[in-house]
Design a protein around this motif. Structure first.
Motif, short mmCIF file in Angstrom:
data_model
loop_
_atom_site.label_atom_id
_atom_site.label_comp_id
_atom_site.label_asym_id
_atom_site.label_seq_id
_atom_site.Cartn_x
_atom_site.Cartn_y
_atom_site.Cartn_z
N ALA A 36 3.33 -1.71 4.44
CA ALA A 36 3.14 -3.15 4.25
C ALA A 36 1.68 -3.52 4.04
N ASN A 37 0.77 -2.77 4.68
CA ASN A 37 -0.65 -3.14 4.62
C ASN A 37 -1.53 -1.93 4.89
N GLU A 38 -2.83 -2.15 4.79
CA GLU A 38 -3.79 -1.06 5.00
C GLU A 38 -3.77 -0.52 6.42
N GLU A 39 -3.57 -1.38 7.39
CA GLU A 39 -3.52 -0.94 8.78
C GLU A 39 -2.37 0.05 9.00
N ASP A 40 -1.22 -0.24 8.41
CA ASP A 40 -0.08 0.66 8.54
C ASP A 40 -0.33 1.99 7.83
N ARG A 41 -0.98 1.92 6.68
CA ARG A 41 -1.33 3.16 5.96
C ARG A 41 -2.27 4.01 6.80
N GLN A 42 -3.27 3.38 7.40
CA GLN A 42 -4.21 4.12 8.25
C GLN A 42 -3.52 4.70 9.48
N ALA A 43 -2.58 3.97 10.04
CA ALA A 43 -1.83 4.48 11.21
C ALA A 43 -1.08 5.75 10.82
N HIS A 44 -0.50 5.76 9.63
CA HIS A 44 0.22 6.95 9.17
C HIS A 44 -0.75 8.11 8.96
N LEU A 45 -1.90 7.83 8.37
CA LEU A 45 -2.89 8.88 8.12
C LEU A 45 -3.42 9.50 9.41
N HIS A 46 -3.29 8.78 10.51
CA HIS A 46 -3.74 9.29 11.81
C HIS A 46 -2.57 9.59 12.74
N GLY A 47 -1.36 9.66 12.17
CA GLY A 47 -0.16 9.85 12.97
C GLY A 47 0.27 11.30 13.10
N LYS A 78 0.84 -1.19 0.00
CA LYS A 78 0.00 0.00 0.00
C LYS A 78 0.88 1.25 0.00
N ALA A 79 0.34 2.35 -0.54
CA ALA A 79 1.08 3.60 -0.58
C ALA A 79 0.12 4.77 -0.58
N LEU A 80 0.69 5.95 -0.50
CA LEU A 80 -0.06 7.21 -0.60
C LEU A 80 0.74 8.18 -1.44
N PHE A 81 0.04 8.98 -2.23
CA PHE A 81 0.65 10.14 -2.86
C PHE A 81 -0.15 11.35 -2.42
N VAL A 82 0.53 12.32 -1.82
CA VAL A 82 -0.11 13.53 -1.31
C VAL A 82 0.45 14.71 -2.09
N ARG A 83 -0.44 15.48 -2.72
CA ARG A 83 -0.03 16.67 -3.47
C ARG A 83 -0.36 17.90 -2.62
N LEU A 84 0.62 18.81 -2.52
CA LEU A 84 0.49 20.01 -1.71
C LEU A 84 0.78 21.23 -2.58
N GLU A 85 -0.14 22.18 -2.62
CA GLU A 85 0.05 23.42 -3.37
C GLU A 85 0.24 24.55 -2.37
N ALA A 86 1.43 25.14 -2.39
CA ALA A 86 1.76 26.19 -1.42
C ALA A 86 1.00 27.48 -1.72
N ARG A 87 0.62 28.18 -0.65
CA ARG A 87 0.09 29.53 -0.80
C ARG A 87 1.20 30.41 -1.37
N PRO A 88 0.87 31.43 -2.13
CA PRO A 88 1.90 32.34 -2.62
C PRO A 88 2.74 32.89 -1.45
N GLY A 89 4.04 32.80 -1.60
CA GLY A 89 4.95 33.26 -0.56
C GLY A 89 5.23 32.25 0.53
N LYS A 90 4.57 31.08 0.50
CA LYS A 90 4.74 30.06 1.55
C LYS A 90 5.52 28.84 1.06
N GLU A 91 6.12 28.96 -0.11
CA GLU A 91 6.85 27.82 -0.68
C GLU A 91 7.99 27.37 0.24
N HIS A 92 8.71 28.31 0.80
CA HIS A 92 9.82 27.96 1.69
C HIS A 92 9.30 27.28 2.96
N ALA A 93 8.17 27.75 3.47
CA ALA A 93 7.58 27.15 4.68
C ALA A 93 7.17 25.70 4.42
N VAL A 94 6.61 25.42 3.25
CA VAL A 94 6.21 24.05 2.91
C VAL A 94 7.46 23.17 2.78
N ALA A 95 8.48 23.67 2.11
CA ALA A 95 9.73 22.91 1.96
C ALA A 95 10.35 22.62 3.32
#
Length: 101
Positions: free
Chosen positions: A57-68, A4-21
């Motif tokens: 490794a599995n869905e349980e681990d993915r969910q743990a990360h999503l709530h971590g 299992k995996a996740l891809f998360v896309r983040l679009e920075a507010r103008p001027g907040k690119e450095h804060a996201v990085a």
């Protein structure tokens, strides 16, 4: 075995690119403390677009990360750093190669 995996896309507010990085750089320490997140990448896709790819490794681990701690820290700063809520895409891993040269 990674299934299992996740891809998360983040679009920075103008001027907040450095804060996201900086946030993603600090995220390495948070995810290193997550025993169920063996693979984690922070990415810059364009000057204002960032991403996170992580795998489990599995869905349980993915969910743990999503709530971590990493997810919680990100959600606490969405309004401050991001132009829109993160796009979170669950992924099923069909095959994987992981070998350093």
């Amino acid at each position: 075995m990674i299934k299992k995996a996740l891809f998360v896309r983040l679009e920075a507010r103008p001027g907040k690119e450095h804060a996201v990085a900086d946030f993603l750089d600090a995220g390495l320490e948070m995810t290193n403390r997550e025993a169920t997140t063996p693979i984690w990448f922070a990415l810059r896709l364009s000057p204002t677009t960032f991403g996170v790819f992580d795998a489990f490794a599995n869905e349980e681990d993915r969910q743990a990360h999503l709530h971590g701690s990493m997810a919680g820290a990100l959600m606490a700063r969405v309004d401050e750093m991001l132009a829109s809520p993160p796009s979170v895409e669950p992924i099923d891993v069909l095959a994987m190669k992981n070998r350093l040269p």
